[in-house]
Design a protein around this motif. Sequence first.
Motif, PDB file in Angstrom:
ATOM      1  N   LEU A  67      -6.174  10.536   2.930  1.00 21.94           N
ATOM      2  CA  LEU A  67      -7.221   9.961   4.080  1.00 21.94           C
ATOM      3  C   LEU A  67      -7.937   8.934   3.213  1.00 21.94           C
ATOM      4  O   LEU A  67      -8.271   7.941   3.724  1.00 21.94           O
ATOM      5  CB  LEU A  67      -7.852  11.032   4.666  1.00 21.94           C
ATOM      6  N   ASP A  68      -8.269   9.389   2.002  1.00 28.36           N
ATOM      7  CA  ASP A  68      -9.294   8.155   1.246  1.00 28.36           C
ATOM      8  C   ASP A  68      -8.186   7.063   1.135  1.00 28.36           C
ATOM      9  O   ASP A  68      -8.952   5.980   1.354  1.00 28.36           O
ATOM     10  CB  ASP A  68      -9.639   8.964  -0.103  1.00 28.36           C
ATOM     11  N   VAL A  69      -7.173   7.004   0.557  1.00 26.38           N
ATOM     12  CA  VAL A  69      -6.255   5.958   0.346  1.00 26.38           C
ATOM     13  C   VAL A  69      -6.055   5.297   1.571  1.00 26.38           C
ATOM     14  O   VAL A  69      -6.132   3.976   1.536  1.00 26.38           O
ATOM     15  CB  VAL A  69      -4.904   6.573  -0.087  1.00 26.38           C
ATOM     16  N   LEU A  70      -5.705   5.984   2.847  1.00 26.02           N
ATOM     17  CA  LEU A  70      -5.512   5.327   4.196  1.00 26.02           C
ATOM     18  C   LEU A  70      -7.068   4.319   4.521  1.00 26.02           C
ATOM     19  O   LEU A  70      -6.873   3.248   4.603  1.00 26.02           O
ATOM     20  CB  LEU A  70      -5.436   6.132   5.208  1.00 26.02           C
ATOM     21  N   ILE A  71      -8.319   5.129   4.213  1.00 23.23           N
ATOM     22  CA  ILE A  71      -9.289   4.226   4.934  1.00 23.23           C
ATOM     23  C   ILE A  71      -9.656   3.167   3.793  1.00 23.23           C
ATOM     24  O   ILE A  71      -9.748   2.106   4.161  1.00 23.23           O
ATOM     25  CB  ILE A  71     -10.746   5.346   4.677  1.00 23.23           C
ATOM     26  N   ALA A 130       0.923  -1.270   0.260  1.00 24.13           N
ATOM     27  CA  ALA A 130       0.078  -0.046  -0.036  1.00 24.13           C
ATOM     28  C   ALA A 130       0.842   1.167   0.029  1.00 24.13           C
ATOM     29  O   ALA A 130       0.689   2.245  -0.752  1.00 24.13           O
ATOM     30  CB  ALA A 130      -0.680   0.159   1.315  1.00 24.13           C
ATOM     31  N   LEU A 131       1.901   1.173   0.863  1.00 26.56           N
ATOM     32  CA  LEU A 131       2.889   2.529   0.953  1.00 26.56           C
ATOM     33  C   LEU A 131       3.425   2.553  -0.569  1.00 26.56           C
ATOM     34  O   LEU A 131       3.400   3.795  -1.019  1.00 26.56           O
ATOM     35  CB  LEU A 131       4.126   2.077   1.882  1.00 26.56           C
ATOM     36  N   ILE A 132       4.052   1.457  -1.340  1.00 22.43           N
ATOM     37  CA  ILE A 132       4.531   1.705  -2.683  1.00 22.43           C
ATOM     38  C   ILE A 132       3.529   2.230  -3.690  1.00 22.43           C
ATOM     39  O   ILE A 132       3.674   3.229  -4.201  1.00 22.43           O
ATOM     40  CB  ILE A 132       4.806   0.306  -3.119  1.00 22.43           C
ATOM     41  N   PHE A 133       2.231   1.761  -3.487  1.00 25.82           N
ATOM     42  CA  PHE A 133       1.070   2.353  -4.073  1.00 25.82           C
ATOM     43  C   PHE A 133       0.732   3.646  -4.275  1.00 25.82           C
ATOM     44  O   PHE A 133       0.909   4.433  -4.808  1.00 25.82           O
ATOM     45  CB  PHE A 133       0.064   1.377  -3.977  1.00 25.82           C
ATOM     46  N   TRP A 134       0.661   4.054  -2.759  1.00 22.35           N
ATOM     47  CA  TRP A 134       0.589   5.504  -2.273  1.00 22.35           C
ATOM     48  C   TRP A 134       1.512   6.212  -3.114  1.00 22.35           C
ATOM     49  O   TRP A 134       1.431   7.250  -3.417  1.00 22.35           O
ATOM     50  CB  TRP A 134       0.511   5.435  -0.816  1.00 22.35           C
ATOM     51  N   TYR A 135       2.893   5.886  -2.632  1.00 17.48           N
ATOM     52  CA  TYR A 135       4.038   6.725  -3.005  1.00 17.48           C
ATOM     53  C   TYR A 135       4.057   6.820  -4.506  1.00 17.48           C
ATOM     54  O   TYR A 135       4.175   7.729  -5.154  1.00 17.48           O
ATOM     55  CB  TYR A 135       5.410   6.255  -2.590  1.00 17.48           C
ATOM     56  N   LYS A 136       3.758   5.750  -5.225  1.00 12.17           N
ATOM     57  CA  LYS A 136       3.906   5.806  -6.540  1.00 12.17           C
ATOM     58  C   LYS A 136       2.766   6.590  -7.275  1.00 12.17           C
ATOM     59  O   LYS A 136       3.018   7.183  -8.370  1.00 12.17           O
ATOM     60  CB  LYS A 136       3.664   4.153  -6.968  1.00 12.17           C
ATOM     61  N   PHE A 137       1.551   6.501  -6.733  1.00 13.65           N
ATOM     62  CA  PHE A 137       0.540   6.954  -7.405  1.00 13.65           C
ATOM     63  C   PHE A 137       0.102   8.284  -6.697  1.00 13.65           C
ATOM     64  O   PHE A 137      -0.083   9.312  -7.559  1.00 13.65           O
ATOM     65  CB  PHE A 137      -0.654   5.955  -7.845  1.00 13.65           C
ATOM     66  N   ILE A 138      -0.299   8.217  -5.644  1.00 18.01           N
ATOM     67  CA  ILE A 138      -1.042   9.180  -4.825  1.00 18.01           C
ATOM     68  C   ILE A 138      -0.045  10.589  -4.713  1.00 18.01           C
ATOM     69  O   ILE A 138       0.000  11.594  -5.039  1.00 18.01           O
ATOM     70  CB  ILE A 138      -1.552   9.096  -3.560  1.00 18.01           C
ATOM     71  N   PHE A 139       1.392  10.042  -4.368  1.00 21.24           N
ATOM     72  CA  PHE A 139       2.392  11.144  -3.802  1.00 21.24           C
ATOM     73  C   PHE A 139       2.877  11.922  -5.064  1.00 21.24           C
ATOM     74  O   PHE A 139       2.841  12.974  -5.093  1.00 21.24           O
ATOM     75  CB  PHE A 139       3.349  10.492  -3.129  1.00 21.24           C
ATOM     76  N   ARG A 140       2.699  10.948  -6.287  1.00 21.15           N
ATOM     77  CA  ARG A 140       3.318  11.774  -7.378  1.00 21.15           C
ATOM     78  C   ARG A 140       2.285  12.404  -8.008  1.00 21.15           C
ATOM     79  O   ARG A 140       2.675  13.558  -8.504  1.00 21.15           O
ATOM     80  CB  ARG A 140       3.709  10.488  -8.379  1.00 21.15           C
ATOM     81  N   ALA A 141       1.045  11.965  -8.117  1.00 23.28           N
ATOM     82  CA  ALA A 141      -0.153  12.947  -8.412  1.00 23.28           C
ATOM     83  C   ALA A 141      -0.240  14.278  -7.582  1.00 23.28           C
ATOM     84  O   ALA A 141      -0.248  15.122  -8.249  1.00 23.28           O
ATOM     85  CB  ALA A 141      -1.218  12.269  -8.085  1.00 23.28           C
ATOM     86  N   ASN A 142       0.204  14.170  -6.305  1.00 27.25           N
ATOM     87  CA  ASN A 142       0.176  15.384  -5.561  1.00 27.25           C
ATOM     88  C   ASN A 142       1.310  16.408  -5.907  1.00 27.25           C
ATOM     89  O   ASN A 142       1.081  17.615  -6.188  1.00 27.25           O
ATOM     90  CB  ASN A 142       0.251  15.050  -4.197  1.00 27.25           C
TER      91      ASN A 142
END
Lengths: 523, 127
Positions: A191-195, A21-33
């Motif tokens: 938050l969405d990603v986390l939930i 999930a962390l990798i996913f978050w970093y790869k997509f969410i963090f980059r999108a931000n």
Amino acid sequence: MRNTVNLKIMVSLSALLMVGALIFWYKFIFRANEEMLVKATEDAAYTIEIIRNSIRYNMMSNHSEVIQNTLENTTEAGLHAIIRVIDHNGNIKFSSNKNDLGKSIPPDSMICKECHAADGKIILKDTGRNFFFVEKGSHGRTLKSFIPVKNESSCSTAACHVHAPDATINGIIEAEFSMSRLDRKFKENNLDVLILGIIFLALIAVTLYLLVSKLVIKPIIIISEGIKMVTRGYYGHTLDIRANDELGSLGHAYNDMTKELRAGKNELEEKTRALSEIMEQKSREVRKTQKQYMYTEKLASLGRMAASVAHELNSPLTGIIVFARLFLKRVPLENKADQDDLKVIVEQAEKCSNIIAVLLGYSRTIPSDNLDMDINKAIDNALNILKNQARFYNVLIEKDLDPSVPRLQGDQSQIEQVFINLLINASDAMNNKGKVIIRTRRFTEDVNEFAEVEFTDSGPGIPIENLDKIFEPFYTTKPEGKGTGLGLAVSKGIVQNAGGRIFVKSKGGEGASFFIHLPINKV
Amino acid sequence: MRNKKVLVIDDEYIVRVSCKRVLETDGYTVSLSSSVSDGIKLMESEGFDLLLTDLIMPEMDGFELLKLVRDKWPSLRIVVMTGYGTNEAANKSLELGADDFIKKPFLPEELLLVAGTGQKNYVHYGE
């Protein structure tokens, strides 16, 4: 155990999913931000550029009010930013926020530092993409974007003559964008990603838990219970595992094992039962032997006692009988009373002697170690014992012995005692006068060979009604004081112990014949 | 003929005295001994026609005595006295050289019979 396995799987899988999930978050969410942030800075730069171009003419024309209006209009048009025009000295000349007018920025502010280093050097940067972020406490952060306004020839040649011709930079246009909306958006995304991630994780965990429970834990528990039963020694249990996997084959292996164990246990129990039966039989035999031994021991000690008593009593009895008889001879025949009294003394002493003889005969039922006997020799021995006794002086003995009778197995001294008993009985029956015929012969009955000894006397015989009783203990027909009623009973016991039989034939008035049959054992 | 010398060996006084009284009524000269050793001494010093001996005595086995006496006095008549319950002993003593034996207790007539030599076993005995 169930918890442990499941927990281990849950923990390791959760950790794995978290990393994923962390990798996913970093790869997509963090980059999108990040992209959105870059987009925001670019938008800010474009916005400043547009504003600079839109106020260029009025700057050239030195229309201060129009410039101020233009800036204020941007706010009215909905631009969420404060636009300021600052001169090279840091004074705020125009601002979309009227409150800023007349204020100045300190020389150590970030805008100044972009070009003016601390040591006084001037570094002119590419003016197209200058921006930085400023934290403003509870208001969140702001994006500050700026571009320098370079001095152009048209600036110094303009009618207003505001700017000197030798200056490089006339001022700076600064835009201050609030990042709060964007940051809120970022926060919401995270938050969405986390939930969602947690829900996803929980779903996977529950599914996995159920799967592991059904496919692994439950069969393991069943097998473990089965193994516990085997440990407790119960092999009749069959596992109901229908799964077609490794645990299923483990269950089948268990069932095969208990089947083998059952068979083995049954076999073992069968053998144990057989063995205990053998043991039981052996112990019965041992008990029987022990009983016989104790009986023999009892007889032996009785015999020893009787022998020692007999030996002690024989001497005084000798004295009583001899002196009474000597006295009797001196008493005149006409003194009948004294004669009778002395006869009673002799009779009673003889009775004592007979009792001792029977006691000793009884003790002879103990078999000795010597089990080799010669019947003909036993007859001679018995006659030797008896020949010097007065009651045989008038008894004629006729012997008809078969020399081919072989040696037998048995205690010769016991058989001699039987012959002595029979001969004494014969003499008594004939009132000490008559004839006894002793015969031996061998004969075959069925396949068994026997030696027969016959004692036939010339006495009055035995009445038919008494024939059955004469071998019973304490049965006697002898006069009071003569017999004990044990002689024939003891004799019967001895003969039966030797594996033989004794019986009597008699016709009233024609004497009696006693027969003894003893088995001839072929080696 | 009746004036024969008899030695009686028995450790029981009443047996010795009984034998003496019975034999003396028939004219025997009777010597008594309570032990084997004394008896042998007497036999060495005097000649006897008859030895009447018990079989079981404390100091010497009766069979040894029999062998010893038979070796030394081959022609001496030996009569053994035994108690009941010793049939084997009686028969064995005959094998070892005793001439006859008598069981205790005995009647005076029985003793006199075995004491006399050359008598038939089955003679008529009338009361």
